[in-house]
Design a protein around this motif. Structure first.
Motif, PDB file in Angstrom:
ATOM      1  N   GLU A 137      -0.090  -0.655  -2.361  1.00 50.58           N
ATOM      2  CA  GLU A 137      -1.379  -0.251  -1.791  1.00 50.58           C
ATOM      3  C   GLU A 137      -2.477  -0.979  -2.556  1.00 50.58           C
ATOM      4  O   GLU A 137      -2.601  -0.835  -3.768  1.00 50.58           O
ATOM      5  N   THR A 163      -6.529  -1.673  -3.020  1.00 52.58           N
ATOM      6  CA  THR A 163      -7.836  -1.054  -2.762  1.00 52.58           C
ATOM      7  C   THR A 163      -8.890  -2.152  -2.710  1.00 52.58           C
ATOM      8  O   THR A 163      -9.198  -2.781  -3.725  1.00 52.58           O
ATOM      9  N   PRO A 219      -8.326   1.603   1.138  1.00 53.75           N
ATOM     10  CA  PRO A 219      -6.899   1.337   0.896  1.00 53.75           C
ATOM     11  C   PRO A 219      -6.303   0.468   2.003  1.00 53.75           C
ATOM     12  O   PRO A 219      -6.605   0.647   3.188  1.00 53.75           O
ATOM     13  N   GLN A 233      -2.370  -0.974   3.056  1.00 49.47           N
ATOM     14  CA  GLN A 233      -0.941  -1.014   2.781  1.00 49.47           C
ATOM     15  C   GLN A 233      -0.427  -2.425   3.051  1.00 49.47           C
ATOM     16  O   GLN A 233      -0.670  -2.996   4.112  1.00 49.47           O
ATOM     17  N   SER A 271      -2.992   9.227  -0.263  1.00 48.13           N
ATOM     18  CA  SER A 271      -2.527   7.859  -0.506  1.00 48.13           C
ATOM     19  C   SER A 271      -1.051   7.726  -0.188  1.00 48.13           C
ATOM     20  O   SER A 271      -0.288   8.687  -0.203  1.00 48.13           O
TER      21      SER A 271
END
Length: 433
Positions: free
Chosen positions: A283, A285, A290, A292, A420
């Motif tokens: 992940e 940021t 966020p 993926q 998350s």
């Protein structure tokens, strides 16, 4: 005031006619080969032993018929004579017919307007936008502008430059690249060359496949770690294959904060000597948002690849990752766009190379003469695809047997993000972390 082949004579009290007489005497008595006396803001008188000329129109008489940059250099002399700090007379030690002279503190006349003094070269990236090459050469001011344009074309530079507090776009540049254990088409192992290819792309997130860590055949170097060190990026590596201390696998590098979500194998190969494959999920940021990112490398054989693909799109990997928000799936899939296995992915995700309005899709393999595209970047629909392209400069063609694929994406700003991905995975199976 003088240095090298250029000198300035300052005498504000001397009128126009005395300065003309002085210029004629300097050149006729061979004290100085060339003297410039400003005329208008866009012209100057040029005195030499051969006569009095007016620049820029008399450039051939002053600089010679064969000077390759005659018109540009003539205008440079005009600008020099009219410079705010130039003297009443500009003395030039360059001589088109004989030996040039230089004033104290310098030997030679390398700042003069002659062919040798103005004929230089520059080493620059092949993709540098130099429209001036059409006339055969570029000026320093044009090189400067080309560099500025080169960086301005960067998608996230453009977006960030025009962003304000209400801008809801978060740009990110993603690359996928099979580096062939850093062995190029010339059979030379060079980690630095791979790092240079990546650095020139200015990618924010890089998914790499076929990395050694560490193996005797590649000098015992942890290639992912070394590439990340050279690029000053964060990295995570997952070994799809291990034999004692030697490993072989995939990595994700990032310029943004990144955390490992999950890493593990895909379905095992049917053949005893088949290469195992895996998935690396992190992940990233980006400006608080966020993203993926999954990286994989599927098998070459169709049956093994199909089993791995079924494992990849299942709930443990793609299904779970897609539930967490914007997603990018990268890798060497060994799948062409006409295969049924490719359609399994393209039905669930967007292939960044076939987005309407963008350039036609380009092949990524084999690098020196690409014939098919088996490297892909897929995204979920909530990511905007601004641009996608294959890096096909000479450096990339030699660095690996694959060409890198780059996609410029935009993340939507989400104020209230979900839990998350790492927390979801921990709740699912803590052993996978």
């Amino acid at each position: 005031v003088a240095n090298g082949p250029v000198g300035f004579f300052y005498s504000p009290a001397v009128g126009e006619e005395p300065r003309q007489r002085l210029a004629i005497r300097l050149v006729s008595e061979r004290y100085c080969p060339l003297v410039l006396l400003p005329d208008t803001e866009t012209s100057t008188w040029a005195y030499s032993a051969d006569g009095v000329y007016h620049l820029p129109e008399d450039a051939a008489e002053v600089l010679g018929e064969t000077h390759p940059f005659r018109d540009d250099v003539a205008m440079d002399l005009v600008r020099l004579a009219n410079h705010v700090d130039a003297g009443s007379l500009v003395l030039c030690g360059w001589d088109k017919a004989g030996d040039s002279i230089a004033f104290p503190q310098q030997h030679g006349a390398h700042a003069g307007p002659g062919t040798e003094e103005t004929h230089a070269f520059v080493t620059a990236p092949a993709e540098l936008p130099l429209a001036t090459v059409k006339r055969g050469y570029a000026r320093p001011i044009e090189l400067r502008q080309a560099v500025l344009d080169y960086f301005a074309k960067d998608t996230h530079t453009q977006i960030r430059a025009g962003a304000d507090s209400s801008d809801s776009r978060v740009p990110v540049r993603v690359m996928t690249y099979n580096v062939h254990a850093c062995v190029g088409m010339d059979n030379r192992l060079s980690i630095e060359r791979i790092a240079r290819v990546i650095a020139r792309s200015r990618a924010d997130i890089v998914a790499l496949q076929e990395l050694d860590a560490p193996r005797q055949r590649s000098g015992g170097v942890d290639q992912a770690r070394e590439i990340a060190r050279q690029l000053e990026m964060i990295h995570h590596f997952h070994p799809a294959w291990s034999c004692e201390e030697e490993q072989f696998g995939d990595a994700i590098l990032s310029r943004h904060p990144v955390k490992l979500v999950k890493a593990g194998p895909l379905a095992a190969p049917r053949r005893p000597n088949g290469e195992p494959r895996g998935v690396l999920w992190v992940e990233v940021t980006v400006d608080g948002q966020p993203l993926q990112v999954l990286n994989t490398h599927l098998a070459v054989t169709p049956k093994d690849r199909l089993r791995q693909l079924e494992s990849l799109v299942g709930d443990d990997w793609l299904g779970l990752a897609m539930a967490t928000g914007p997603l990018v799936l990268c890798g060497d899939f060994n799948l062409g766009p006409t295969s049924s296995q490719y359609r399994v992915l393209s039905k669930r995700l967007i292939d960044t190379q076939v987005v309407e309005g963008l350039s036609p899709a380009q092949p990524t393999w084999l690098s020196w003469r690409p014939v098919t595209r088996i490297d892909h970047i897929f995204t979920t629909a909530d990511l905007e695809v601004l641009d996608t392209y294959v890096v096909s400069n000479q450096l990339a063609k030699h660095a690996s047997d694959h060409l890198p694929l780059v996609a410029d994406l935009v993340l939507p700003i989400v104020q209230n993000t979900n839990v998350s991905a790492s927390r979801i995975c921990m709740a699912s199976d803590e052993r996978e972390i």
